[in-house]
Design a protein around this motif. Structure first.
Motif, PDB file in Angstrom:
ATOM      1  N   LEU A 245      38.854  30.789  45.320  1.00 53.70           N
ATOM      2  CA  LEU A 245      38.129  31.461  46.396  1.00 53.70           C
ATOM      3  C   LEU A 245      36.872  32.063  45.796  1.00 53.70           C
ATOM      4  O   LEU A 245      36.945  32.879  44.868  1.00 53.70           O
ATOM      5  N   ILE A 246      35.710  31.645  46.288  1.00 59.19           N
ATOM      6  CA  ILE A 246      34.419  32.077  45.745  1.00 59.19           C
ATOM      7  C   ILE A 246      33.778  33.059  46.725  1.00 59.19           C
ATOM      8  O   ILE A 246      33.667  32.760  47.919  1.00 59.19           O
ATOM      9  N   PHE A 247      33.357  34.214  46.206  1.00 53.47           N
ATOM     10  CA  PHE A 247      32.775  35.240  47.056  1.00 53.47           C
ATOM     11  C   PHE A 247      31.260  35.313  46.908  1.00 53.47           C
ATOM     12  O   PHE A 247      30.732  35.295  45.797  1.00 53.47           O
ATOM     13  N   ILE A 314      36.409  33.758  42.111  1.00 55.40           N
ATOM     14  CA  ILE A 314      35.120  33.822  41.412  1.00 55.40           C
ATOM     15  C   ILE A 314      34.154  34.673  42.231  1.00 55.40           C
ATOM     16  O   ILE A 314      33.906  34.392  43.410  1.00 55.40           O
ATOM     17  N   ASN A 315      33.647  35.711  41.617  1.00 60.94           N
ATOM     18  CA  ASN A 315      32.592  36.515  42.231  1.00 60.94           C
ATOM     19  C   ASN A 315      31.251  35.891  41.857  1.00 60.94           C
ATOM     20  O   ASN A 315      30.704  36.183  40.797  1.00 60.94           O
ATOM     21  N   TYR A 316      30.755  35.013  42.725  1.00 66.76           N
ATOM     22  CA  TYR A 316      29.469  34.375  42.459  1.00 66.76           C
ATOM     23  C   TYR A 316      28.373  35.423  42.436  1.00 66.76           C
ATOM     24  O   TYR A 316      27.428  35.352  41.661  1.00 66.76           O
ATOM     25  N   GLU A 317      28.529  36.407  43.301  1.00 62.94           N
ATOM     26  CA  GLU A 317      27.644  37.582  43.321  1.00 62.94           C
ATOM     27  C   GLU A 317      28.518  38.819  43.295  1.00 62.94           C
ATOM     28  O   GLU A 317      29.482  38.917  44.058  1.00 62.94           O
ATOM     29  N   LEU A 318      28.190  39.757  42.429  1.00 62.01           N
ATOM     30  CA  LEU A 318      28.972  40.986  42.354  1.00 62.01           C
ATOM     31  C   LEU A 318      28.728  41.841  43.597  1.00 62.01           C
ATOM     32  O   LEU A 318      27.593  41.926  44.077  1.00 62.01           O
ATOM     33  N   PRO A 319      29.752  42.477  44.124  1.00 60.50           N
ATOM     34  CA  PRO A 319      29.549  43.346  45.287  1.00 60.50           C
ATOM     35  C   PRO A 319      28.864  44.644  44.883  1.00 60.50           C
ATOM     36  O   PRO A 319      29.056  45.140  43.768  1.00 60.50           O
ATOM     37  N   HIS A 327      39.291  44.576  46.222  1.00 60.63           N
ATOM     38  CA  HIS A 327      39.816  43.782  47.332  1.00 60.63           C
ATOM     39  C   HIS A 327      39.668  42.281  47.047  1.00 60.63           C
ATOM     40  O   HIS A 327      40.569  41.499  47.328  1.00 60.63           O
ATOM     41  N   ARG A 328      38.514  41.907  46.527  1.00 57.96           N
ATOM     42  CA  ARG A 328      38.253  40.485  46.270  1.00 57.96           C
ATOM     43  C   ARG A 328      39.258  39.888  45.290  1.00 57.96           C
ATOM     44  O   ARG A 328      39.911  38.888  45.579  1.00 57.96           O
ATOM     45  N   ILE A 329      39.372  40.493  44.125  1.00 57.59           N
ATOM     46  CA  ILE A 329      40.206  39.873  43.099  1.00 57.59           C
ATOM     47  C   ILE A 329      41.686  40.003  43.437  1.00 57.59           C
ATOM     48  O   ILE A 329      42.520  39.280  42.885  1.00 57.59           O
ATOM     49  N   GLY A 330      42.007  40.908  44.374  1.00 59.96           N
ATOM     50  CA  GLY A 330      43.397  41.054  44.805  1.00 59.96           C
ATOM     51  C   GLY A 330      43.910  39.871  45.593  1.00 59.96           C
ATOM     52  O   GLY A 330      45.102  39.804  45.915  1.00 59.96           O
ATOM     53  N   ARG A 331      43.038  38.901  45.891  1.00 59.10           N
ATOM     54  CA  ARG A 331      43.486  37.677  46.568  1.00 59.10           C
ATOM     55  C   ARG A 331      44.280  36.775  45.637  1.00 59.10           C
ATOM     56  O   ARG A 331      45.008  35.900  46.087  1.00 59.10           O
ATOM     57  N   THR A 332      44.120  36.984  44.328  1.00 59.39           N
ATOM     58  CA  THR A 332      44.911  36.233  43.358  1.00 59.39           C
ATOM     59  C   THR A 332      45.869  37.211  42.685  1.00 59.39           C
ATOM     60  O   THR A 332      45.792  38.414  42.881  1.00 59.39           O
TER      61      THR A 332
END
Length: 422
Positions: A245-247, A314-319, A327-332
């Motif tokens: 999942l790419i953000f 993968i955080n393509y762009e940092l929030p 929240h993002r990395i908690g998807r894995t």
């Protein structure tokens, strides 16, 4: 502890057995007994902790054991359509043998199928605020007989500007009810909201909101903006990235990456607010079934993505909001599985990285061995290391000077006292 030890009814235990649920997660173990007793609950739990089952199972059991009168008796209010759909799927799984009916309503699609479901009659309603208020105003929804109210993802609700909608909903439901509020973070606004809608609540806090799951292996790649796409293509060549999942921060960015990947022979789909609901759901279904390896999403659209054994984020762009990183990395790394979270960091994003590391209390390991490493990033990391060393040296010198100064000050004071005595 097992689910059987939580004193659940046989129809629910049978359903849980079919989805291979045996051992409750921490929040389920703590919250289910509290809710079965009828208490209000304030739950602080980040994504991936199993909170949907923690509130849906007790609601199903209490409705099943009560009188069978018709009408909407439980309302779950959630910020996004994806999350609403996900919660609906969970109610379907856990309640399949209870005979209780539920439906999901959200905007962005024709209302007729939703109105038809409401007309047939449901006891449990999962809804986003806008469509709920719209259908209520049209006379299709009555909440006068409501007994259970769940406000899910409360922090995201406030972030998305739903505070006024929430207040409008609260005026439509009975004051006497069981209320549950769940939030991944507990800023002052959420605590204030909780104080106004909860009655003598019990609090359950699982994994502090500023922490990241221990099963997630994190890393950061310093890379300049122009070469991010090349680094992404380089990484996706690795076969161990089974599902990713790419953000991105923007819808435009998500579409751009999707085009680049597809052009280079890597099938990918994007989900965000500009996509039709059918397109979003189709991509999400394929991703959950592992028929699609790469999904690109914005933060709001990603709420509700619950994929078994998602290997990478993968955080393509940092929030620019550090809590969003959690929240993002908690998807894995969900349900005890291991996961990998990779972040790209360009020069302008260094302040974001600093804020994230401060929040999670961890220095994210830097991957230096890659073809697109940026000098700026390496220099920034080296500068940071030198700053830490310099600060430590400065503190050591200060402590030495202070101790030395104190010694001479005490000696001088002693000499002054001796002269006075004389």
């Amino acid at each position: 502890m097992t689910f059987k030890e939580l004193e659940l009814i046989e129809p629910i235990l049978k359903a849980l057995d079919q989805v291979n649920y045996e051992i409750p997660t921490t929040i389920q173990e703590q919250a289910i007994p509290i809710l079965l007793q009828g208490n209000d609950l304030l739950g602080c739990a980040q994504t991936g902790t199993g909170k949907t089952a923690a509130f849906s199972i007790p609601i199903l059991q209490r409705l099943y054991k009560s009188d069978k009168r018709k009408g909407i008796r439980a309302l779950i209010l959630t910020p996004t359509r994806e999350l609403a759909i996900q919660i609906g799927e969970n109610f379907e799984e856990y309640g399949r043998y209870t005979g209780l009916k539920h439906t999901v309503i959200f905007g962005g699609v024709p209302q007729k199928p939703q109105v038809d479901a409401l007309t047939r009659g449901v006891q449990i309603l999962i809804a986003t605020p806008g469509r709920l208020l719209d259908l209520q105003a049209q006379g299709f929804i009555s909440l006068k007989g409501l007994e259970y109210f769940v406000l899910d993802e409360a922090d995201r609700m406030l972030d998305m500007g739903f505070v006024h909608d929430i207040k409008r909903v609260l005026k439509l439901i009975p004051e006497k009810r069981q209320t549950l509020l769940f939030s991944a973070t507990m800023p002052p606004e959420i605590e204030k909201l909780a104080n106004t809608i909860l009655s003598s609540p019990r609090k359950v806090e699982v994994t502090p909101a500023s922490s990241t799951v221990e099963t997630i292996r994190q890393s950061v790649y310093f890379v300049e903006k122009a070469e991010k796409k090349d680094l992404l293509l380089h990484l996706l060549k690795a076969p161990d990235i089974e599902s990713v999942l790419i953000f991105t921060r923007t819808k435009h960015g998500a579409d751009k990456i999707t085009r680049i990947l597809n052009k280079n022979g890597i099938p990918a789909e994007a989900i965000h607010g500009n996509k039709s609901q059918n397109a979003r759901q189709r991509a999400l279904t394929a991703f959950k079934a592992h028929a699609l390896r790469v999904l690109i999403a914005t933060d709001i659209a990603a709420r509700g993505i619950d994929v078994d054994q998602l290997s990478h984020v993968i955080n393509y762009e940092l929030p620019n909001i550090p809590e969003t990183y959690v929240h993002r990395i908690g998807r894995t790394g969900r349900a005890g599985h291991e996961g990998i979270a990779i972040s790209f960091c360009e020069s302008e994003e260094l302040p974001y990285l600093k804020d994230i590391q401060k929040l999670i209390g961890l220095q994210i390991p830097v991957v230096k061995d890659h073809p697109f490493v940026t000098q700026a990033g390496s220099q920034a990391q080296a500068t940071k290391t030198e700053e830490i060393k310099a600060k430590a040296k400065e503190n050591k010198v200060w402590r030495g000077n202070k101790a030395n100064g104190d010694f001479w000050r005490r000696k001088k004071q002693g000499q002054a006292k001796t002269a006075t005595k004389k």
